[in-house]
Design an enzyme around this catalytic site. Structure first.
Site, short mmCIF file in Angstrom:
data_model
loop_
_atom_site.label_atom_id
_atom_site.label_comp_id
_atom_site.label_asym_id
_atom_site.label_seq_id
_atom_site.Cartn_x
_atom_site.Cartn_y
_atom_site.Cartn_z
N CYS A 160 -6.14 -7.74 7.29
CA CYS A 160 -6.93 -7.07 6.24
C CYS A 160 -8.36 -7.59 6.17
O CYS A 160 -8.66 -8.53 5.43
CB CYS A 160 -6.28 -7.18 4.88
SG CYS A 160 -7.15 -6.12 3.69
N CYS A 371 -7.59 -0.17 3.44
CA CYS A 371 -7.87 -1.44 2.80
C CYS A 371 -8.12 -1.19 1.32
O CYS A 371 -9.14 -0.60 0.96
CB CYS A 371 -9.11 -2.07 3.45
SG CYS A 371 -9.30 -3.80 3.02
#
Length: 434
Positions: A160, A371
């Site tokens: 991430c 995200c």
């Protein structure tokens, strides 16, 4: 325990469990085993919230046994190597295991040698990371009394890519509420050239950065950490002299506004041996990340050391009966659970079709990743994008009355904190295609 399986999966993380669960639930494949040594499975996307003091760490953990598909054989062991020409995986204690089809999904590993000094300092004192110990991150944030708060990340691929800035936005929010913000300079140093690669998301995040008065420093490659002196050392990945000045001190950065720097803050710096050191009072970073050693040392990787798979089918480029997905795969997109959610059904379909007809399926992965970027307590932006960094919002968001997920919204925060963990444990881990 048999030593041969129709489908063998390496890894009991998000990718391994999703593929195994879907193969069993949707395709009724029962000759399937998962190699995974860990006793506990973590829902890591919530660790950002743990690090900000708004989620319980214990709630992110479940016993591995509780999420293993019942019809799968759990081989509680470590994979140590491959003999792909003989369809064999080597293990630490269970001997050699053979397969008809192999799914490689062990996630990634941390290699602290890539940033000397960081490994010894990690999760101690003022050095923290949501990736390794989010409870320590929260201790650092809530005990911070002011000074230079440095948020940074290594230049390797990481889980991430947005996580190193999410915690910064929440920390700023916390410090603003308790009066510490007035005594604090917040710096975000990254090897990247922009705050986010998707234009629609970048626009919103730059507004957030300006609202929070955060100093961005681009082209900063983290190369070492001196925890005793509290200095993070960087190499600049672009020559600043091209901007008309030689970088000797922090003040010189003022002249580079717009390329190297945004919202310049005159924090203490040291320039030495061509490196640029930022002095910090607290630092949050991500660990330098690589493929696990047994993957890197195998014949299955590309030149960069990641599992060499086709970016649309997830099939290995050399071995047709091997597939890979998740963080270990050499896919040019962000390494997230959301990406796995779209990759897993394609791997499952391809293996199922190969078993049934010896032909691949026709589904294609477009690089989708997502995200969830929390920007304040109670606010979030949802960056969904493909291989070309096109903004690709999920049409289902309209059902949540969210018309533009590139803008901050409280309903997206509800999605992050409550809905996504529920979907993860009760749908994704159970083999449902969500």
């Amino acid at each position: 325990m048999p030593s041969h399986y129709q489908v063998l999966v390496i890894g009991g993380g998000t990718a391994g469990i999703m593929v195994a669960s879907q193969l069993i639930k949707q395709k009724n494949r029962t000759s399937l085993a998962i190699i995974e040594p860990a006793e506990t499975h973590y829902y890591q996307p919530a660790w950002t919230l743990v690090g900000a003091g708004t989620y319980d760490y214990e709630s992110t953990a479940r016993p591995m046994a509780s999420i293993m598909p019942k019809q799968a054989t759990w081989i509680k062991d470590r994979a140590t190597g491959f003999d792909p020409d003989n369809n064999t995986v080597l293990t630490a204690g269970s001997g050699d295991i053979t397969y008809d089809y192999l799914v490689v999904a062990p996630g990634l590993a941390y290699d602290f040698s890539l940033v000397p000094g960081l490994g010894d300092a990690m999760d101690k004192g003022s050095v923290c990371s949501n990736y390794t110990d989010p409870k320590h991150t929260w201790d650092v944030i809530r005990n911070f009394k002011g000074g230079t708060a440095l948020f940074t990340q290594p230049a390797t691929p990481i889980k991430c890519g947005g996580a190193p800035q999410k915690i910064m936005y929440l920390a700023e929010n916390h410090w603003r509420k308790n009066g510490v913000k007035a005594k604090t300079d917040i710096v975000f140093a990254t090897a990247g050239t922009v705050i986010f690669g998707v234009p629609e998301i970048k626009k919103t995040l730059m507004e957030v950065v300006n609202r929070k008065d955060i100093n961005l420093r681009f082209h900063h490659k983290l190369v070492a950490l001196d925890a005793d002196q509290q200095i993070a050392w960087y190499e600049l990945t672009k020559d600043p002299s091209a901007g008309g000045c030689t970088l000797m001190a922090g003040d010189d950065f003022k002249q580079l506004e717009g390329t190297f720097v945004h919202n310049f803050k005159d924090v203490k710096v040291t320039v030495k041996d061509g490196r640029y050191g930022i002095h910090y009072d607290m630092i949050h970073t991500a660990p330098p990340s690589v493929a696990p050693k047994f993957i890197q040392e195998s014949s299955l990787v590309n030149e960069a050391g990641w599992l060499d798979v086709d970016k649309h089918t997830m099939q290995h480029k050399k071995y047709a009966n091997i597939f890979g997905l998740g963080d270990v795969a050499a896919l040019p997109t962000a390494k997230t659970g959301a990406a796995i959610r779209k990759q897993a059904p394609i791997v499952v379909d391809n293996i199922d079709k190969l078993i049934g007809s010896e032909k691949m399926g026709t589904k294609s992965y477009n690089g989708y990743s997502s995200c969830p970027l929390v920007t304040d307590y109670g606010k979030m932006v949802l960056a969904e994008f493909d291989y070309d960094n096109n903004f690709t919002p999920d049409p289902k968001l309209k059902q949540m009355l969210i018309s533009d997920s590139s803008k901050e919204h409280w309903r997206l925060w509800i999605l992050k904190k409550y809905m996504l963990p529920y979907l993860y444990w009760n749908k994704m881990m159970q083999g449902e295609d969500v």
